[in-house]
Write a protein that holds these residues in place. Sequence first.
Motif, mmCIF file in Angstrom:
data_model
loop_
_atom_site.group_PDB
_atom_site.id
_atom_site.type_symbol
_atom_site.label_atom_id
_atom_site.label_comp_id
_atom_site.label_asym_id
_atom_site.label_seq_id
_atom_site.Cartn_x
_atom_site.Cartn_y
_atom_site.Cartn_z
ATOM 1 N N GLY A 178 0.768 -1.238 0.000
ATOM 2 C CA GLY A 178 0.000 0.000 0.000
ATOM 3 C C GLY A 178 0.794 1.279 0.000
ATOM 4 O O GLY A 178 0.210 2.360 0.093
ATOM 5 N N LEU A 179 2.107 1.199 -0.105
ATOM 6 C CA LEU A 179 2.905 2.428 -0.171
ATOM 7 C C LEU A 179 2.596 3.148 -1.480
ATOM 8 O O LEU A 179 2.463 2.511 -2.526
ATOM 9 C CB LEU A 179 4.396 2.107 -0.084
ATOM 10 C CG LEU A 179 4.868 1.573 1.267
ATOM 11 C CD1 LEU A 179 6.252 0.949 1.139
ATOM 12 C CD2 LEU A 179 4.879 2.686 2.298
ATOM 13 N N PRO A 180 2.498 4.476 -1.460
ATOM 14 C CA PRO A 180 2.144 5.211 -2.683
ATOM 15 C C PRO A 180 3.139 5.028 -3.832
ATOM 16 O O PRO A 180 2.742 4.980 -4.978
ATOM 17 C CB PRO A 180 2.093 6.668 -2.250
ATOM 18 C CG PRO A 180 2.223 6.682 -0.776
ATOM 19 C CD PRO A 180 2.638 5.327 -0.308
ATOM 20 N N ASP A 181 4.423 4.941 -3.539
ATOM 21 C CA ASP A 181 5.443 4.768 -4.577
ATOM 22 C C ASP A 181 6.476 3.759 -4.066
ATOM 23 O O ASP A 181 7.534 4.134 -3.559
ATOM 24 C CB ASP A 181 6.101 6.104 -4.905
ATOM 25 C CG ASP A 181 7.049 6.031 -6.101
ATOM 26 O OD1 ASP A 181 7.385 4.906 -6.548
ATOM 27 O OD2 ASP A 181 7.461 7.100 -6.582
ATOM 28 N N PHE B 218 10.297 4.266 -2.407
ATOM 29 C CA PHE B 218 10.506 3.899 -1.014
ATOM 30 C C PHE B 218 11.650 2.900 -0.884
ATOM 31 O O PHE B 218 12.494 3.027 -0.002
ATOM 32 C CB PHE B 218 9.229 3.311 -0.404
ATOM 33 C CG PHE B 218 9.338 3.078 1.067
ATOM 34 C CD1 PHE B 218 8.934 4.048 1.964
ATOM 35 C CD2 PHE B 218 9.863 1.894 1.566
ATOM 36 C CE1 PHE B 218 9.051 3.847 3.339
ATOM 37 C CE2 PHE B 218 9.984 1.674 2.930
ATOM 38 C CZ PHE B 218 9.583 2.659 3.818
ATOM 39 N N ALA B 219 11.697 1.909 -1.767
ATOM 40 C CA ALA B 219 12.769 0.910 -1.722
ATOM 41 C C ALA B 219 14.130 1.558 -1.972
ATOM 42 O O ALA B 219 15.129 1.178 -1.373
ATOM 43 C CB ALA B 219 12.510 -0.201 -2.730
ATOM 44 N N VAL C 227 8.220 4.786 8.699
ATOM 45 C CA VAL C 227 6.778 4.574 8.581
ATOM 46 C C VAL C 227 6.343 3.578 9.644
ATOM 47 O O VAL C 227 7.145 2.773 10.118
ATOM 48 C CB VAL C 227 6.331 4.048 7.191
ATOM 49 C CG1 VAL C 227 6.584 5.052 6.093
ATOM 50 C CG2 VAL C 227 6.944 2.714 6.869
ATOM 51 N N GLU C 228 5.070 3.650 9.986
ATOM 52 C CA GLU C 228 4.487 2.656 10.879
ATOM 53 C C GLU C 228 3.879 1.564 10.020
ATOM 54 O O GLU C 228 3.312 1.840 8.959
ATOM 55 C CB GLU C 228 3.437 3.294 11.772
ATOM 56 C CG GLU C 228 4.042 4.241 12.788
ATOM 57 C CD GLU C 228 3.020 4.806 13.744
ATOM 58 O OE1 GLU C 228 1.976 4.156 13.970
ATOM 59 O OE2 GLU C 228 3.273 5.896 14.264
ATOM 60 N N ASP D 296 4.168 -4.560 -6.618
ATOM 61 C CA ASP D 296 3.689 -3.308 -6.024
ATOM 62 C C ASP D 296 3.932 -3.265 -4.515
ATOM 63 O O ASP D 296 3.315 -2.497 -3.796
ATOM 64 C CB ASP D 296 2.206 -3.098 -6.336
ATOM 65 C CG ASP D 296 1.320 -4.203 -5.772
ATOM 66 O OD1 ASP D 296 1.855 -5.268 -5.385
ATOM 67 O OD2 ASP D 296 0.096 -4.012 -5.714
ATOM 68 N N GLU D 297 4.862 -4.089 -4.040
ATOM 69 C CA GLU D 297 5.184 -4.156 -2.622
ATOM 70 C C GLU D 297 6.654 -3.805 -2.383
ATOM 71 O O GLU D 297 7.453 -3.766 -3.322
ATOM 72 C CB GLU D 297 4.939 -5.575 -2.090
ATOM 73 C CG GLU D 297 3.517 -6.042 -2.246
ATOM 74 C CD GLU D 297 3.316 -7.491 -1.830
ATOM 75 O OE1 GLU D 297 2.186 -7.817 -1.465
ATOM 76 O OE2 GLU D 297 4.273 -8.286 -1.866
ATOM 77 N N VAL D 298 6.978 -3.588 -1.113
ATOM 78 C CA VAL D 298 8.367 -3.401 -0.695
ATOM 79 C C VAL D 298 8.708 -4.557 0.226
ATOM 80 O O VAL D 298 8.052 -4.768 1.248
ATOM 81 C CB VAL D 298 8.569 -2.051 0.014
ATOM 82 C CG1 VAL D 298 9.939 -1.990 0.667
ATOM 83 C CG2 VAL D 298 8.393 -0.909 -0.969
#
Length: 116
Positions: A36-39, A43-44, A50-51, A104-106
């Motif tokens: 669910g991270l926007p980008d 982020f990676a 983040v929580e 779409d995940e990290v």
Amino acid sequence: MSLASSSPGGPADADTFPAVCDHTHLFPGARPRVQGLPDPAAFAAEPRPVEVDLRFSDGVITNAELRTPEPGAVLLGVPAYTTAAGTPVDARTWLVREVSHVDDEVELRIGGLAVS
């Protein structure tokens, strides 16, 4: 189902994201996947604090915090919780040795315990 947290997180809480774990606990080599991270690619490439709601395979959910105390260092702070089978797990801070963008995940690859 046992919940260590009363908040499911995710879309209802814009600052908290689900992190799916394939096991009932973390260990070196575990790979929780933050959703669910926007980008996720950005982020990676450059993780930020983040929580997350760790969602373990036995249905237990607990709040955790991804921290970046200095450039290149990523930690995952997890409070004490109890597995669905009743096993207590102490609070721990884990080193995250790799952060990667997968679909779409990290994905976080857990290293050892952080020395306090």
